[in-house]
Design a protein around this motif. Sequence first.
Motif, mmCIF file in Angstrom:
data_model
loop_
_atom_site.group_PDB
_atom_site.id
_atom_site.type_symbol
_atom_site.label_atom_id
_atom_site.label_comp_id
_atom_site.label_asym_id
_atom_site.label_seq_id
_atom_site.Cartn_x
_atom_site.Cartn_y
_atom_site.Cartn_z
ATOM 1 N N ASN A 59 -66.153 -15.969 5.604
ATOM 2 C CA ASN A 59 -66.715 -16.101 6.946
ATOM 3 C C ASN A 59 -65.876 -17.126 7.727
ATOM 4 O O ASN A 59 -65.530 -16.895 8.897
ATOM 5 C CB ASN A 59 -68.188 -16.530 6.862
ATOM 6 C CG ASN A 59 -68.933 -16.326 8.171
ATOM 7 O OD1 ASN A 59 -69.260 -17.288 8.859
ATOM 8 N ND2 ASN A 59 -69.200 -15.074 8.536
ATOM 9 N N GLY A 60 -65.524 -18.207 7.054
ATOM 10 C CA GLY A 60 -64.631 -19.198 7.671
ATOM 11 C C GLY A 60 -63.287 -18.568 8.008
ATOM 12 O O GLY A 60 -62.697 -18.854 9.062
ATOM 13 N N GLY A 61 -62.792 -17.694 7.107
ATOM 14 C CA GLY A 61 -61.524 -16.996 7.361
ATOM 15 C C GLY A 61 -61.610 -16.175 8.641
ATOM 16 O O GLY A 61 -60.692 -16.181 9.467
ATOM 17 N N GLY A 131 -71.329 -16.911 5.798
ATOM 18 C CA GLY A 131 -71.688 -15.524 6.070
ATOM 19 C C GLY A 131 -72.685 -15.062 5.023
ATOM 20 O O GLY A 131 -73.590 -15.814 4.636
ATOM 21 N N ILE A 132 -72.439 -13.872 4.519
ATOM 22 C CA ILE A 132 -73.388 -13.306 3.555
ATOM 23 C C ILE A 132 -73.184 -13.869 2.139
ATOM 24 O O ILE A 132 -73.838 -13.429 1.202
ATOM 25 C CB ILE A 132 -73.320 -11.760 3.536
ATOM 26 C CG1 ILE A 132 -71.903 -11.267 3.181
ATOM 27 C CG2 ILE A 132 -73.756 -11.179 4.867
ATOM 28 C CD1 ILE A 132 -71.789 -9.755 3.032
ATOM 29 N N GLY A 133 -72.283 -14.858 2.016
ATOM 30 C CA GLY A 133 -72.021 -15.438 0.687
ATOM 31 C C GLY A 133 -72.876 -16.651 0.358
ATOM 32 O O GLY A 133 -72.781 -17.195 -0.746
ATOM 33 N N THR A 185 -72.265 -8.716 13.946
ATOM 34 C CA THR A 185 -72.344 -8.461 12.508
ATOM 35 C C THR A 185 -71.511 -7.235 12.137
ATOM 36 O O THR A 185 -71.321 -6.333 12.950
ATOM 37 C CB THR A 185 -73.818 -8.333 12.068
ATOM 38 O OG1 THR A 185 -73.915 -8.561 10.668
ATOM 39 C CG2 THR A 185 -74.408 -6.956 12.373
ATOM 40 N N PHE A 186 -71.023 -7.233 10.907
ATOM 41 C CA PHE A 186 -70.050 -6.223 10.506
ATOM 42 C C PHE A 186 -70.688 -4.945 9.976
ATOM 43 O O PHE A 186 -71.470 -4.989 9.025
ATOM 44 C CB PHE A 186 -69.084 -6.798 9.456
ATOM 45 C CG PHE A 186 -68.246 -7.918 10.001
ATOM 46 C CD1 PHE A 186 -67.674 -7.829 11.268
ATOM 47 C CD2 PHE A 186 -68.025 -9.079 9.272
ATOM 48 C CE1 PHE A 186 -66.905 -8.852 11.790
ATOM 49 C CE2 PHE A 186 -67.259 -10.112 9.782
ATOM 50 C CZ PHE A 186 -66.694 -10.004 11.050
ATOM 51 N N GLN A 187 -70.356 -3.853 10.609
ATOM 52 C CA GLN A 187 -70.614 -2.470 10.172
ATOM 53 C C GLN A 187 -72.076 -2.035 10.169
ATOM 54 O O GLN A 187 -72.421 -1.001 10.724
ATOM 55 C CB GLN A 187 -70.017 -2.225 8.772
ATOM 56 C CG GLN A 187 -69.838 -0.766 8.439
ATOM 57 C CD GLN A 187 -68.740 -0.107 9.262
ATOM 58 O OE1 GLN A 187 -67.699 -0.688 9.492
ATOM 59 N NE2 GLN A 187 -68.992 1.097 9.735
HETATM 60 N N1 LIG Z 1 -67.365 -6.039 4.216
HETATM 61 C C1 LIG Z 1 -67.649 -7.127 4.849
HETATM 62 O O1 LIG Z 1 -68.798 -7.370 5.060
HETATM 63 C C2 LIG Z 1 -66.601 -8.071 5.292
HETATM 64 C C3 LIG Z 1 -66.898 -9.417 5.231
HETATM 65 N N2 LIG Z 1 -66.134 -10.354 5.752
HETATM 66 C C4 LIG Z 1 -66.626 -11.721 5.825
HETATM 67 O O2 LIG Z 1 -66.851 -12.274 4.555
HETATM 68 C C5 LIG Z 1 -68.088 -13.002 4.576
HETATM 69 C C6 LIG Z 1 -68.542 -13.292 3.194
HETATM 70 O O3 LIG Z 1 -67.593 -14.157 2.672
HETATM 71 P P1 LIG Z 1 -67.782 -14.930 1.294
HETATM 72 O O4 LIG Z 1 -68.265 -13.982 0.285
HETATM 73 O O5 LIG Z 1 -66.494 -15.589 1.022
HETATM 74 O O6 LIG Z 1 -68.941 -15.959 1.586
HETATM 75 P P2 LIG Z 1 -69.211 -17.022 2.736
HETATM 76 O O7 LIG Z 1 -70.478 -16.659 3.384
HETATM 77 O O8 LIG Z 1 -68.029 -17.198 3.604
HETATM 78 O O9 LIG Z 1 -69.475 -18.363 1.911
HETATM 79 C C7 LIG Z 1 -68.398 -18.998 1.294
HETATM 80 C C8 LIG Z 1 -68.641 -19.465 -0.120
HETATM 81 O O10 LIG Z 1 -69.397 -20.634 -0.155
HETATM 82 C C9 LIG Z 1 -69.995 -20.809 -1.443
HETATM 83 N N3 LIG Z 1 -71.336 -21.261 -1.215
HETATM 84 C C10 LIG Z 1 -72.447 -20.494 -1.089
HETATM 85 N N4 LIG Z 1 -73.513 -21.243 -0.788
HETATM 86 C C11 LIG Z 1 -73.062 -22.522 -0.714
HETATM 87 C C12 LIG Z 1 -73.684 -23.742 -0.418
HETATM 88 N N5 LIG Z 1 -74.978 -23.839 -0.138
HETATM 89 N N6 LIG Z 1 -72.926 -24.854 -0.406
HETATM 90 C C13 LIG Z 1 -71.617 -24.788 -0.676
HETATM 91 N N7 LIG Z 1 -70.968 -23.644 -0.981
HETATM 92 C C14 LIG Z 1 -71.682 -22.526 -0.975
HETATM 93 C C15 LIG Z 1 -69.879 -19.497 -2.145
HETATM 94 O O11 LIG Z 1 -68.893 -19.591 -3.153
HETATM 95 P P3 LIG Z 1 -69.185 -20.195 -4.607
HETATM 96 O O12 LIG Z 1 -69.066 -21.693 -4.452
HETATM 97 O O13 LIG Z 1 -70.561 -19.777 -5.009
HETATM 98 O O14 LIG Z 1 -68.124 -19.624 -5.475
HETATM 99 C C16 LIG Z 1 -69.416 -18.541 -1.020
HETATM 100 O O15 LIG Z 1 -68.617 -17.498 -1.480
HETATM 101 C C17 LIG Z 1 -68.935 -12.128 5.421
HETATM 102 O O16 LIG Z 1 -70.098 -12.745 5.870
HETATM 103 C C18 LIG Z 1 -67.974 -11.799 6.537
HETATM 104 O O17 LIG Z 1 -67.947 -12.839 7.486
HETATM 105 C C19 LIG Z 1 -64.954 -9.951 6.547
HETATM 106 O O18 LIG Z 1 -63.979 -10.905 6.504
HETATM 107 C C20 LIG Z 1 -64.357 -8.637 6.128
HETATM 108 C C21 LIG Z 1 -65.311 -7.564 5.824
#
Ligand SMILES: NC(=O)C1=CN([C@@H]2O[C@H](COP(=O)(O)OP(=O)(O)OC[C@H]3O[C@@H](n4cnc5c(N)ncnc54)[C@H](OP(=O)(O)O)[C@@H]3O)[C@@H](O)[C@H]2O)[C@@H](O)CC1
Length: 511
Positions: A59-61, A131-133, A185-187
């Motif tokens: 999401n940051g990316g 994002g959704i992570g 939001t995506f898709q």
């Molecule tokens: N098909 C699609 O939908 C597409 C999606 N895309 C984008 O990707 C996004 C999802 O990205 P993402 O999986 O990297 O997760 P994101 O939300 O950026 O979080 C980052 C990481 O943080 C972590 N973490 C979690 N909770 C935490 C906490 N409380 N405090 C600290 N750390 C925490 C956790 O990693 P962990 O530490 O568990 O390994 C997590 O992975 C999606 O929303 C959309 O914007 C598009 O680019 C392309 C197409």
Amino acid sequence: MKIFSAKQMQKADHATMQNQQLTSLELMERAATQVFNIIHNKLNGAAVPIHIFCGIGNNGGDGLVVSRLLITHGYHVKTYIVNFSENRSKNFLANYDRLKETTNEWPIQLKSEEDFPEIEPQSIVIDAIFGIGLNRPLVPWVAQSIKRLNTLRCFTLSIDIPSGLYTNKVPEDAEAVIFADITVTFQLPKLIFFLPQTGNYTRDVQVIDIGLDRNFIVNESGVGELIGPYEAVSLYKNRAKFSHKGTYGHCLLIGGSYGKIGSVVLATKAALRTGAGLASTYVPECGYSILQTALPEAMVITDDNEDLIEEITFDYEPTAIGIGMGIGTHEKTIKAFESFLNTNTHPLVIDADGLNILAKNPKLLKKLAPETILTPHPKELERLIREWDDDFEKIEKVKSFSKENNCIVIIKGANSMVIYNDQLFVNNNGNPGMATAGSGDVLSGIITGLLSQGYTPLHAAIFGVYLHGSAGDLVAQKNGFEALIASDIIDHIGNAFLELFKNSKNVDKNQ
Ligand SMILES: NC(=O)C1=CN([C@@H]2O[C@H](COP(=O)(O)OP(=O)(O)OC[C@H]3O[C@@H](n4cnc5c(N)ncnc54)[C@H](OP(=O)(O)O)[C@@H]3O)[C@@H](O)[C@H]2O)[C@@H](O)CC1
Ligand SMILES: [K+]
């Protein structure tokens, strides 16, 4: 339009990369470029300060890509990295470097609450923190930073979802979530946008097609389905030229008690306006003149009791029955209701006091005809299934209830939901003006009218909720929210049908 879980979105992501021979970095560029296009189209080069807050995952990316594109188009952008973890994603890092190459400076790092920047109130904030992570509670300084962002009251755009929201549960701290003006939001839409506890974090949602693999989307069954104009029009049954009133059924509305005959008048009128060929109404004696005067199109059958229903008998085979509106919970009525359920095999809608009687006498649930439709508002639902912890548990409890009793449940509310077994359908038309007396009676009448015309119970429930919301929206466009009354909804059912065909070009490419 389908609603996917976070896991299903990730799977769609992988299927897309595989089938379109894309790298995840290219997919991110594609998705984030669309977000940029939306912002660019709105701002048209305006010199407004833009502050982009990025997390360290994908999401940051996305946020970093948007930042780079805005900068290369001459916008005044400041980019911050909310450094909540050292575990930066590969695509985040790639775009981090690309941003540095473009601007010759690194984004500003935030590592504690003290690092929170000064932001002018006229700024635009772009939220790409999570994002959704998101999968665990926020650390305190990140939660505090999100709260500070909310206090700025800047126009805020969230990418994919408002940061701080999970996709499958409610947040631990209701304040530590971005309040977005718009979420791009995506898709596919996410379930959280439609639930009472999580739907208020964004005023508006725009779903953008980022070209995820169509086959995957079509073949994967989602966690739910959003009912829009495309889905609604596909449920519509044409009326044949050589048809007659018998073709469209003879429904029966059973309800009313002294002082509450209006409810069943509304329901009957709504059934006729929805296209039932004939409608009869079963009321206590006192309802006779009221119905014959208020609704000459309906036939009336009366109970022997003057003020309430104490025995339900009729001498024809209705094509569908709606029962419960205004019926009261008198002991005699409960008895009548019970013996009615004992013998009824007709398609059935139960509303209002009918639901309250069921809640007080759960053994009656076993007597429901298959696929009976129940239309509780949240309080009636609570009486039926008891309390729930949050909206997600509520959905699970209703699914179990539906399976146990082979019934269809419509949870009425801002985004009414239709649940049958494990299937969930979300309706998001309608408006707060419809929170008014008799609005539910109209819905029951609409659904009974559809059942009467041979719609399957599930289709009648989904289509009925959609038509009801659409009619309410047409009223609100003319009269606003406050002046809207239930009769207005009935008066606009015709326009809601016409509207279906105005919108039919609105095809969902994910189907
Ligand atoms: N098909 C699609 O939908 C597409 C999606 N895309 C984008 O990707 C996004 C999802 O990205 P993402 O999986 O990297 O997760 P994101 O939300 O950026 O979080 C980052 C990481 O943080 C972590 N973490 C979690 N909770 C935490 C906490 N409380 N405090 C600290 N750390 C925490 C956790 O990693 P962990 O530490 O568990 O390994 C997590 O992975 C999606 O929303 C959309 O914007 C598009 O680019 C392309 C197409
Ligand atoms: K976000």
